[in-house]
Design a protein around this motif. Structure first.
Motif, PDB file in Angstrom:
ATOM      1  N   GLY A   1      -7.103  15.826   5.711  1.00  0.00           N
ATOM      2  CA  GLY A   1      -7.230  16.612   4.485  1.00  0.00           C
ATOM      3  C   GLY A   1      -5.934  17.195   3.967  1.00  0.00           C
ATOM      4  N   GLN A   2      -4.806  17.041   4.695  1.00  0.00           N
ATOM      5  CA  GLN A   2      -3.532  17.619   4.261  1.00  0.00           C
ATOM      6  C   GLN A   2      -2.645  16.637   3.500  1.00  0.00           C
ATOM      7  N   LEU A   3      -3.057  15.389   3.385  1.00  0.00           N
ATOM      8  CA  LEU A   3      -2.174  14.372   2.827  1.00  0.00           C
ATOM      9  C   LEU A   3      -1.802  14.663   1.372  1.00  0.00           C
ATOM     10  N   GLU A   4      -2.776  15.028   0.570  1.00  0.00           N
ATOM     11  CA  GLU A   4      -2.490  15.269  -0.845  1.00  0.00           C
ATOM     12  C   GLU A   4      -1.570  16.471  -1.034  1.00  0.00           C
ATOM     13  N   LYS A   5      -1.733  17.502  -0.224  1.00  0.00           N
ATOM     14  CA  LYS A   5      -0.878  18.677  -0.326  1.00  0.00           C
ATOM     15  C   LYS A   5       0.560  18.327   0.047  1.00  0.00           C
ATOM     16  N   ALA A   6       0.723  17.526   1.100  1.00  0.00           N
ATOM     17  CA  ALA A   6       2.074  17.114   1.507  1.00  0.00           C
ATOM     18  C   ALA A   6       2.698  16.219   0.452  1.00  0.00           C
ATOM     19  N   PHE A   7       1.911  15.326  -0.118  1.00  0.00           N
ATOM     20  CA  PHE A   7       2.410  14.459  -1.182  1.00  0.00           C
ATOM     21  C   PHE A   7       2.879  15.294  -2.363  1.00  0.00           C
ATOM     22  N   ASP A   8       2.121  16.281  -2.727  1.00  0.00           N
ATOM     23  CA  ASP A   8       2.481  17.150  -3.840  1.00  0.00           C
ATOM     24  C   ASP A   8       3.788  17.891  -3.545  1.00  0.00           C
ATOM     25  N   TYR A   9       3.954  18.354  -2.298  1.00  0.00           N
ATOM     26  CA  TYR A   9       5.176  19.081  -1.925  1.00  0.00           C
ATOM     27  C   TYR A   9       6.401  18.185  -2.085  1.00  0.00           C
ATOM     28  N   TYR A  10       6.339  16.966  -1.549  1.00  0.00           N
ATOM     29  CA  TYR A  10       7.502  16.084  -1.632  1.00  0.00           C
ATOM     30  C   TYR A  10       7.755  15.602  -3.058  1.00  0.00           C
ATOM     31  N   SER A  11       6.700  15.545  -3.878  1.00  0.00           N
ATOM     32  CA  SER A  11       6.896  15.248  -5.294  1.00  0.00           C
ATOM     33  C   SER A  11       7.733  16.340  -5.954  1.00  0.00           C
ATOM     34  N   LYS A  12       7.482  17.586  -5.558  1.00  0.00           N
ATOM     35  CA  LYS A  12       8.264  18.698  -6.105  1.00  0.00           C
ATOM     36  C   LYS A  12       9.722  18.653  -5.664  1.00  0.00           C
ATOM     37  N   LEU A  13       9.990  17.979  -4.546  1.00  0.00           N
ATOM     38  CA  LEU A  13      11.377  17.823  -4.097  1.00  0.00           C
ATOM     39  C   LEU A  13      12.090  16.706  -4.852  1.00  0.00           C
ATOM     40  N   GLY A  14      11.359  15.959  -5.670  1.00  0.00           N
ATOM     41  CA  GLY A  14      11.958  14.868  -6.420  1.00  0.00           C
ATOM     42  C   GLY A  14      11.717  13.509  -5.828  1.00  0.00           C
ATOM     43  N   LEU A  15      10.875  13.401  -4.799  1.00  0.00           N
ATOM     44  CA  LEU A  15      10.555  12.102  -4.220  1.00  0.00           C
ATOM     45  C   LEU A  15       9.379  11.480  -4.961  1.00  0.00           C
ATOM     46  N   GLU A  16       9.391  10.168  -5.062  1.00  0.00           N
ATOM     47  CA  GLU A  16       8.362   9.456  -5.803  1.00  0.00           C
ATOM     48  C   GLU A  16       7.580   8.522  -4.888  1.00  0.00           C
ATOM     49  N   THR A  17       6.396   8.162  -5.311  1.00  0.00           N
ATOM     50  CA  THR A  17       5.607   7.206  -4.546  1.00  0.00           C
ATOM     51  C   THR A  17       6.364   5.891  -4.440  1.00  0.00           C
ATOM     52  N   PHE A  18       6.484   5.400  -3.221  1.00  0.00           N
ATOM     53  CA  PHE A  18       7.186   4.145  -2.973  1.00  0.00           C
ATOM     54  C   PHE A  18       6.161   3.028  -2.936  1.00  0.00           C
ATOM     55  N   TYR A  19       6.108   2.249  -4.026  1.00  0.00           N
ATOM     56  CA  TYR A  19       5.102   1.198  -4.104  1.00  0.00           C
ATOM     57  C   TYR A  19       5.530  -0.011  -3.287  1.00  0.00           C
ATOM     58  N   SER A  20       4.621  -0.515  -2.502  1.00  0.00           N
ATOM     59  CA  SER A  20       4.854  -1.723  -1.718  1.00  0.00           C
ATOM     60  C   SER A  20       3.504  -2.307  -1.359  1.00  0.00           C
ATOM     61  N   VAL A  21       3.512  -3.395  -0.615  1.00  0.00           N
ATOM     62  CA  VAL A  21       2.245  -3.993  -0.180  1.00  0.00           C
ATOM     63  C   VAL A  21       1.545  -3.110   0.830  1.00  0.00           C
ATOM     64  N   ASP A  22       2.197  -2.031   1.245  1.00  0.00           N
ATOM     65  CA  ASP A  22       1.674  -1.242   2.352  1.00  0.00           C
ATOM     66  C   ASP A  22       0.920   0.014   1.918  1.00  0.00           C
ATOM     67  N   ASP A  23       0.532   0.101   0.655  1.00  0.00           N
ATOM     68  CA  ASP A  23      -0.360   1.183   0.258  1.00  0.00           C
ATOM     69  C   ASP A  23      -1.764   0.770   0.696  1.00  0.00           C
ATOM     70  N   PHE A  24      -2.120   1.148   1.900  1.00  0.00           N
ATOM     71  CA  PHE A  24      -3.320   0.584   2.499  1.00  0.00           C
ATOM     72  C   PHE A  24      -4.016   1.613   3.379  1.00  0.00           C
ATOM     73  N   LYS A  25      -5.219   1.254   3.769  1.00  0.00           N
ATOM     74  CA  LYS A  25      -5.946   1.994   4.791  1.00  0.00           C
ATOM     75  C   LYS A  25      -6.057   1.111   6.024  1.00  0.00           C
ATOM     76  N   VAL A  26      -5.734   1.672   7.179  1.00  0.00           N
ATOM     77  CA  VAL A  26      -5.748   0.924   8.430  1.00  0.00           C
ATOM     78  C   VAL A  26      -7.042   1.228   9.179  1.00  0.00           C
ATOM     79  N   LYS A  27      -7.613   0.198   9.788  1.00  0.00           N
ATOM     80  CA  LYS A  27      -8.886   0.396  10.477  1.00  0.00           C
ATOM     81  C   LYS A  27      -8.929  -0.459  11.741  1.00  0.00           C
TER      82      LYS A  27
END
Length: 387
Positions: free
Chosen positions: A198-224
């Protein structure tokens, strides 16, 4: 998925002041032994020290480096008190701080404050005969911090508060290894924080505020796997010199290695650093000669790899037999391939470890290897009685 928030990133993300990873600080129970471990097993060189002999009365720190990878190992002199003592007592030996080099600290801090980021240690300056360095500290989650460093006016080896090592001869390489098998790390490719569910979105938001952007690659995935459910989002600065793989267990995950990490680390923290090399075969051969241990991969993985490569246009210059012998994983796409392997835990707790990685025109993170990796980790979890 959290990556859909990319269009919500603030204007700050278009003006990132983060240039690169400056260094990584570990809090450990015995800094001298940890420094010896990294020099003798991983081929680092001791380049700096501060302790009682240099006027540091509360903690000692050893600095080791190789290429552009710089690690600081810190332990305390004050039994039972202080931030370092309480953190190591609770979480064990761990990555405490990933420091970023920034271009203009004061301007960058103004942007962070405007965007709602708390500065937990206000800017200060350290100086010596080699110049001056400006620093400040922020915290993305838990006990983890990021020191922001502006070092444009400094020409010294590391930082002004550190001195040349007092006993570097005791940290020399122990083995007479031929040059072609010497360990060669270039940079920290990426690092991986493990977050509570449940903390992933909050951490993503924090690093977005630091100026980091989503790094698009084939690895935007869910592992199972049978035991693991993993959610991941990767963020980076514009140059891709700072890449962070944010990971959290999904709601269905109750037993995976992520839960094992969160249990023994007592919460969120940084699970591993990935060290990039230009010659993974030589580097891993050297590491194994020094006694470094890695995860074991079954032969069936390499049988499947050979079949996949036979039907692919990609040519791997390394021998698959050699990769199998060294237990190196391989993933590829239409442009290139990636080679990687994962060490066993660095310290007593099953938390921190290192990944070794080589990129050949491939910017992903081994999506095709995740299944094999998690199955290998789960075998170790069973040995530890945690699965």
């Amino acid at each position: 998925m959290v990556v859909t928030q990319v269009n919500k990133i603030t204007e700050l993300s278009k003006q990132s002041g983060i240039i690169s990873i400056d260094h990584v600080t570990f809090y450990v129970s015995n800094a001298k032994y940890a420094a010896a471990y990294f020099t003798r097993f991983f081929g680092f060189k001791l380049i700096g020290y501060k302790g009682l002999e240099t006027g540091s009365r509360s903690m000692c720190s050893y600095v080791v480096s190789q290429g552009d990878v710089v690690l600081v190992l810190c332990s305390t002199y004050q039994y039972g008190s202080g931030d370092l003592w309480s953190i190591v007592s609770s979480r064990g030996d761990m990555v405490k701080d990933v420091a970023f080099t920034v271009d203009c600290l004061d301007n960058y801090l103004n942007k962070l404050v405007t965007n709602g980021v708390e500065i937990i240690r206000q800017p200060w300056t350290e100086s010596d005969q080699h110049g001056s360095v400006r620093m400040a500290v922020i915290s993305p989650f838990g006990d983890i911090t990021h020191t922001l460093i502006e070092r444009t006016r400094y020409s010294g080896t590391f930082l002004p508060s550190f001195h040349p090592p007092l006993e570097s001869k005791n940290f020399d390489e122990p083995l007479d290894i031929s040059p072609e098998y010497r360990v060669s790390f270039k940079v920290i490719d990426h690092f991986v924080p493990v977050l509570n569910a449940g903390q992933l979105e909050k951490a993503f938001d924090y690093y977005s505020k630091l100026g980091l952007e989503t790094f698009y690659s084939v690895d935007d995935f869910k592992v199972k796997t049978d035991k693991s459910r993993l959610n991941m989002v990767i963020v980076a600065n514009k140059s891709k010199d700072v890449i962070i793989n944010l990971v959290a267990p999904s709601a269905e995950d109750k037993l995976s290695q992520l839960h094992e990490f969160l249990k023994y680390n007592n919460g969120s923290g940084i699970q591993h650093l990935a060290l990039r090399t230009d010659n993974i075969v030589a580097t891993v051969t050297g590491l194994r000669a020094r006694g470094v241990q890695f995860l074991e991969i079954p032969s069936s993985y390499y049988d499947k790899l050979r079949q996949r490569l036979d039907s692919s246009k990609i040519s791997i210059k390394e021998s698959i037999d050699t990769l199998e012998k060294l237990q190196i994983l391989c993933d590829f796409n239409e442009n290139g391939y990636i080679l990687q392997l994962f060490g066993k835990p660095l310290f007593d707790r099953p938390t921190s470890y290192l990944e070794i990685i080589q990129r050949n025109n491939h910017s992903g993170f081994g999506a095709g290897n995740v299944q094999a990796l998690y199955e290998a980790v789960e075998r170790l979890q069973k040995q530890r009685g945690n699965l």
